[in-house]
Design an enzyme around this catalytic site. Structure first.
Site, short mmCIF file in Angstrom:
data_model
loop_
_atom_site.label_atom_id
_atom_site.label_comp_id
_atom_site.label_asym_id
_atom_site.label_seq_id
_atom_site.Cartn_x
_atom_site.Cartn_y
_atom_site.Cartn_z
N CYS A 1 2.70 -1.35 8.89
CA CYS A 1 1.37 -1.01 8.53
C CYS A 1 0.65 -2.41 8.34
O CYS A 1 -0.32 -2.40 8.79
CB CYS A 1 1.34 0.00 7.67
SG CYS A 1 2.15 1.54 7.27
N HIS A 2 1.34 -3.15 7.54
CA HIS A 2 0.45 -4.59 7.33
C HIS A 2 1.30 -5.73 7.52
O HIS A 2 0.68 -6.79 7.09
CB HIS A 2 -0.24 -4.55 5.93
CG HIS A 2 -1.06 -3.28 5.81
ND1 HIS A 2 -0.76 -2.12 5.22
CD2 HIS A 2 -2.43 -3.25 6.40
CE1 HIS A 2 -2.06 -1.35 5.58
NE2 HIS A 2 -2.73 -1.92 6.02
N GLY A 3 2.37 -5.79 7.90
CA GLY A 3 3.33 -6.73 8.37
C GLY A 3 4.06 -7.53 7.26
O GLY A 3 4.54 -8.37 7.24
N PRO B 1 1.32 -9.38 2.73
CA PRO B 1 0.39 -9.15 1.83
C PRO B 1 1.22 -8.38 0.76
O PRO B 1 0.59 -8.27 -0.36
CB PRO B 1 -0.63 -8.18 2.48
CG PRO B 1 0.12 -7.50 3.32
CD PRO B 1 1.09 -8.54 4.01
N LEU C 1 0.92 -1.32 -0.22
CA LEU C 1 0.04 -0.11 0.11
C LEU C 1 1.21 1.33 -0.08
O LEU C 1 0.33 2.32 0.16
CB LEU C 1 -1.01 -0.12 1.29
CG LEU C 1 -1.88 -1.08 1.07
CD1 LEU C 1 -2.87 -1.00 2.43
CD2 LEU C 1 -2.98 -0.82 0.03
#
Length: 172
Positions: free
Chosen positions: A136-138, A151, A118
């Protein structure tokens, strides 16, 4: 017998040609600024490339520079980091790419520091592979900037760069 007749140019012919020439020059004068304004301005051209002195970066350190409004990570990798990056089985990677395809000189890794999930900025020397971790999202990247977990769909992008000398690199 056939006879050839020649027609003398008249004043009207001259006026048609002169008017057409003036119209063509006028059209070019109008179109030129419109086309010229589509060219990038000087500040954009100045950001097209940047030169970085990498001679002062100690082994094992990552620096961040700004290029085209994006962070670029320059990592002076240790022998251990290089060996770990080269020993990975690329068949197990989500975006398979060898370490040799990502670097020009094994001790220097240069990648755009934007997470491919992202667009966050990953943190260096983080995560279980010692590369980068995006909090943020790993997403977890290894010491070659390849995605290992999380991701993110792709590896960290490698910008176009060339080594001008052993201690100077041109990005862009």
């Amino acid at each position: 017998m056939a006879s050839a007749t020649t027609v003398e140019p008249t004043r009207r012919d001259f006026l048609f040609i002169a008017t057409g020439a003036v119209a063509a020059v006028g059209a070019a004068a109008v179109v030129w600024p419109l086309i010229n304004q589509m060219s990038p301005d000087a500040s954009t051209l100045a950001l097209a490339s940047t030169e970085v002195d990498i001679g002062a970066i100690p082994e094992g350190q990552i620096i961040t520079i700004k290029w085209r409004g994006k962070p670029v990570f320059i990592s002076h990798r240790t022998e251990k980091e290089i060996k770990e990056a080269e020993d990975v089985n690329i068949a197990t990677l989500p975006d398979p790419q060898t370490d040799a395809a990502r670097v020009q000189k094994p001790q220097w890794l240069i990648v755009i520091g934007v997470c491919t999930h992202l667009g966050c900025i990953p943190l260096g020397h983080q995560g279980e592979y010692g590369g980068w971790f995006c909090p943020c999202h790993g997403s977890v990247y290894d010491t070659s900037g390849r995605i290992r977990k999380g991701p993110a769909p792709r590896n960290l992008a490698v910008p176009q760069y060339t080594f001008l000398t052993d201690t100077k690199v041109k990005i862009g």
